[in-house]
Design a protein around this motif. Structure first.
Motif, PDB file in Angstrom:
ATOM      1  N   VAL A  16       3.431  -3.861 -13.814  1.00 19.26           N
ATOM      2  CA  VAL A  16       3.939  -5.041 -13.115  1.00 19.26           C
ATOM      3  C   VAL A  16       5.390  -4.778 -12.765  1.00 19.26           C
ATOM      4  O   VAL A  16       6.221  -4.555 -13.651  1.00 19.26           O
ATOM      5  N   ASN A  17       5.673  -4.726 -11.478  1.00 17.99           N
ATOM      6  CA  ASN A  17       7.042  -4.497 -11.003  1.00 17.99           C
ATOM      7  C   ASN A  17       7.675  -3.254 -11.640  1.00 17.99           C
ATOM      8  O   ASN A  17       8.844  -3.245 -11.997  1.00 17.99           O
ATOM      9  N   LEU A  31       0.968 -13.649 -13.696  1.00 21.70           N
ATOM     10  CA  LEU A  31       1.682 -12.993 -12.605  1.00 21.70           C
ATOM     11  C   LEU A  31       2.227 -14.024 -11.636  1.00 21.70           C
ATOM     12  O   LEU A  31       1.527 -14.947 -11.220  1.00 21.70           O
ATOM     13  N   ASN A  32       3.482 -13.835 -11.299  1.00 22.16           N
ATOM     14  CA  ASN A  32       4.190 -14.717 -10.387  1.00 22.16           C
ATOM     15  C   ASN A  32       3.867 -14.352  -8.938  1.00 22.16           C
ATOM     16  O   ASN A  32       3.294 -13.299  -8.658  1.00 22.16           O
ATOM     17  N   ASP A  35       5.228 -10.859  -7.928  1.00 28.48           N
ATOM     18  CA  ASP A  35       4.928  -9.691  -8.755  1.00 28.48           C
ATOM     19  C   ASP A  35       4.007  -8.722  -8.023  1.00 28.48           C
ATOM     20  O   ASP A  35       3.053  -9.110  -7.372  1.00 28.48           O
ATOM     21  N   HIS A  37       1.513  -5.678  -8.889  1.00 24.85           N
ATOM     22  CA  HIS A  37       0.870  -5.125 -10.088  1.00 24.85           C
ATOM     23  C   HIS A  37      -0.306  -4.244  -9.719  1.00 24.85           C
ATOM     24  O   HIS A  37      -0.852  -4.303  -8.619  1.00 24.85           O
ATOM     25  N   PHE A  82       7.879 -10.117 -16.291  1.00 22.38           N
ATOM     26  CA  PHE A  82       6.525 -10.655 -16.325  1.00 22.38           C
ATOM     27  C   PHE A  82       6.253 -11.104 -17.744  1.00 22.38           C
ATOM     28  O   PHE A  82       6.890 -10.674 -18.691  1.00 22.38           O
TER      29      PHE A  82
END
Length: 85
Positions: A16-17, A31-32, A35, A37, A82
Motif C-alpha cells: 500500500v503506497n 484503504l483510503n 491509496d 495497493h 494505511f
C-alpha cells in the motif's frame, strides 16, 4: 472507492503506497480513496480474502451520521498511512 480487505485463509504480501507487509488470516486493511495497493502472490501459496467496496458518498454520509468527531479521528488516523487491524 474506499475498500476493506479481510484475509480469510492463507497469507499474501500486500503493498500500500509502497509499504509492504504480510497479511495473515484475521488481518483487515482499510484503504483510503487515494491509496495505491497491490497483492503479490507467491508460488504454491493460497490466500482467500474478501473485499468490501464502499462508495465515497456512502462513507461520507456514514461519517456525517456518526458525527464530526468520528470523521476527524478517521482523517487524522489515515493521513499519509494505511491502517491494518
Amino acid at each position: 472507492f474506499y475498500e476493506i480487505v479481510y484475509i480469510i485463509d492463507g497469507s499474501i504480501r500486500h503493498s500500500v503506497n509502497g509499504m509492504e507487509r504480510m497479511l495473515h488470516p484475521g488481518d483487515m486493511v482499510f484503504l483510503n480513496l487515494t491509496d495505491c495497493h497491490c497483492f503479490y502472490r507467491t508460488q504454491d501459496t493460497v490466500c482467500r480474502h474478501r473485499d468490501i467496496i464502499i462508495r465515497p458518498e456512502f462513507f461520507e454520509s456514514v461519517c456525517d451520521f456518526i458525527g464530526q468527531d468520528f470523521k476527524q479521528a478517521y482523517e487524522s488516523l489515515i493521513k499519509g498511512n494505511f491502517l491494518a487491524l
